[in-house]
Design a protein around this motif. Structure first.
Motif, PDB file in Angstrom:
ATOM      1  N   MET A  72     -16.483 -44.746  83.719  1.00 49.79           N
ATOM      2  CA  MET A  72     -15.630 -44.495  84.581  1.00 49.79           C
ATOM      3  C   MET A  72     -14.101 -43.667  84.117  1.00 49.79           C
ATOM      4  N   LYS A  73     -14.230 -43.802  82.569  1.00 44.57           N
ATOM      5  CA  LYS A  73     -13.100 -42.877  81.837  1.00 44.57           C
ATOM      6  C   LYS A  73     -13.325 -41.463  82.092  1.00 44.57           C
ATOM      7  N   GLU A  74     -14.730 -41.117  81.794  1.00 39.70           N
ATOM      8  CA  GLU A  74     -15.148 -39.658  81.632  1.00 39.70           C
ATOM      9  C   GLU A  74     -15.462 -39.031  83.147  1.00 39.70           C
ATOM     10  N   GLU A  75     -16.044 -39.682  84.177  1.00 38.15           N
ATOM     11  CA  GLU A  75     -16.440 -39.118  85.358  1.00 38.15           C
ATOM     12  C   GLU A  75     -15.985 -39.920  86.549  1.00 38.15           C
ATOM     13  N   GLY A  76     -15.383 -40.973  86.341  1.00 39.82           N
ATOM     14  CA  GLY A  76     -14.790 -41.919  87.712  1.00 39.82           C
ATOM     15  C   GLY A  76     -15.783 -42.438  88.675  1.00 39.82           C
ATOM     16  N   VAL A  77     -15.326 -42.882  89.530  1.00 40.43           N
ATOM     17  CA  VAL A  77     -16.308 -43.584  90.377  1.00 40.43           C
ATOM     18  C   VAL A  77     -17.431 -42.601  90.978  1.00 40.43           C
ATOM     19  N   ALA A  78     -17.199 -41.006  90.948  1.00 42.03           N
ATOM     20  CA  ALA A  78     -18.346 -40.460  91.603  1.00 42.03           C
ATOM     21  C   ALA A  78     -19.576 -40.541  90.606  1.00 42.03           C
ATOM     22  N   GLY A  79     -19.301 -40.699  89.181  1.00 43.81           N
ATOM     23  CA  GLY A  79     -20.343 -40.659  88.373  1.00 43.81           C
ATOM     24  C   GLY A  79     -21.454 -41.752  88.573  1.00 43.81           C
ATOM     25  N   LEU A  80     -20.859 -42.906  89.372  1.00 37.99           N
ATOM     26  CA  LEU A  80     -21.813 -43.840  89.660  1.00 37.99           C
ATOM     27  C   LEU A  80     -22.624 -43.604  91.016  1.00 37.99           C
ATOM     28  N   CYS A  81     -22.305 -42.360  91.580  1.00 35.18           N
ATOM     29  CA  CYS A  81     -23.396 -42.157  92.631  1.00 35.18           C
ATOM     30  C   CYS A  81     -24.181 -41.042  92.257  1.00 35.18           C
ATOM     31  N   THR A  82     -24.237 -40.670  90.980  1.00 36.31           N
ATOM     32  CA  THR A  82     -25.099 -39.454  90.402  1.00 36.31           C
ATOM     33  C   THR A  82     -26.580 -39.663  91.165  1.00 36.31           C
ATOM     34  N   GLY A  83     -27.046 -38.747  91.665  1.00 34.92           N
ATOM     35  CA  GLY A  83     -28.515 -38.661  92.094  1.00 34.92           C
ATOM     36  C   GLY A  83     -28.620 -39.389  93.340  1.00 34.92           C
ATOM     37  N   ILE A  84     -27.657 -40.068  94.195  1.00 32.32           N
ATOM     38  CA  ILE A  84     -27.630 -40.691  95.515  1.00 32.32           C
ATOM     39  C   ILE A  84     -28.386 -39.797  96.481  1.00 32.32           C
ATOM     40  N   ARG A  85     -28.172 -38.754  96.667  1.00 34.19           N
ATOM     41  CA  ARG A  85     -28.925 -37.727  97.554  1.00 34.19           C
ATOM     42  C   ARG A  85     -30.338 -37.730  97.741  1.00 34.19           C
ATOM     43  N   PRO A  86     -30.825 -37.361  96.293  1.00 35.70           N
ATOM     44  CA  PRO A  86     -32.339 -37.269  96.228  1.00 35.70           C
ATOM     45  C   PRO A  86     -32.942 -38.698  96.322  1.00 35.70           C
ATOM     46  N   ALA A  87     -32.124 -39.687  95.950  1.00 32.84           N
ATOM     47  CA  ALA A  87     -32.869 -40.981  96.103  1.00 32.84           C
ATOM     48  C   ALA A  87     -32.712 -41.594  97.506  1.00 32.84           C
TER      49      ALA A  87
END
Length: 234
Positions: A193-208
């Motif tokens: 969260m400190k380094e990437e924010g909320v967007a980091g939690l959604c990494t890979g959502i499109r291919p998934a």
């Protein structure tokens, strides 16, 4: 397809255990709520049963995911510099370095992903099936068309990933991190969260999500076909 051998070997027992756990969860709910076998459970009760199915499934999923993730992230410029030669070699190396504790690193994260994911997975499948039955004017799930089953399964897979992508990102980072990099799952979360924010939690959502519809449509369709075959054999 790097790392595909681990989930490929585990996929049959994982889904077998998941559907078995779902059935056991429904039986437990019937027993605790004094619901007869002939009576249908509510959607909420089915969702709870779905969540319970993740508990036994994690025993297989956690080490499989650990090996898969390690194989997927290893960087090698040539075959000679590859750290792991394959699934068995990776599992053996992980076990040798830290025993079963190392092999099952991320088990709690896997549970945190799979319990809500399974609630959404089974819940959405049952909900779409019910709506399809209403539209077709039928009362028996065995009368559902293949299209209805495939649609319900595909949407179930997508809903599962929508709710579980965040925990999956945390789990993968914990399972692939060098020893000592993180103190635990909360440490992974705070640093991400400190380094990437909320967007980091959604990494890979499109291919998934792209993968989720066809993969889960096929999974539930295969389950329904198998159920009919076994019913016919009985």
């Amino acid at each position: 397809y790097r790392g595909v051998s681990a989930p490929l070997m585990a996929v049959a027992p994982i889904f077998a255990t998941s559907f078995w756990g779902y059935d056991m969860g429904q039986r437990l709910i019937r027993w605790t709520n004094d619901v007869s076998v002939s009576a249908d459970l509510s959607l909420t009760q089915k969702c709870i049963a779905g969540g319970l199915s993740a508990i036994p499934t994690t025993l297989i999923t956690a080490p499989s995911e650990r090996v898969k993730c390690l194989l997927q992230i290893q960087q090698a410029s040539s075959a000679s510099s590859t750290k792991y030669k394959g699934m068995v070699d990776c599992a053996a190396a992980v076990y040798k370095s830290g025993g079963m504790k190392s092999l099952y690193r991320g088990s709690m994260a896997t549970l945190l992903r799979d319990i809500p994911g399974s609630v959404a997975w089974f819940g959405m499948y049952e909900f779409i099936k019910f709506k399809m039955m209403e539209m077709q004017g039928i009362k028996d799930t065995s009368q559902l068309s293949p299209f209805a089953v495939l649609t319900a399964g595909g949407l179930a897979g997508m809903s599962c990933w929508v709710v579980s992508i965040g925990p999956d990102v945390l789990k993968s980072r914990l399972q692939t991190a060098p020893d000592g990099m993180y103190k635990g799952l909360w440490d992974v979360y705070t640093k991400l969260m400190k380094e990437e924010g909320v967007a980091g939690l959604c990494t890979g959502i499109r291919p998934a999500l792209i993968r989720a519809f066809p993969a889960n449509a096929a999974c539930f369709f295969g389950m329904e076909v198998a159920r009919k075959l076994f019913s016919f054999m009985d």
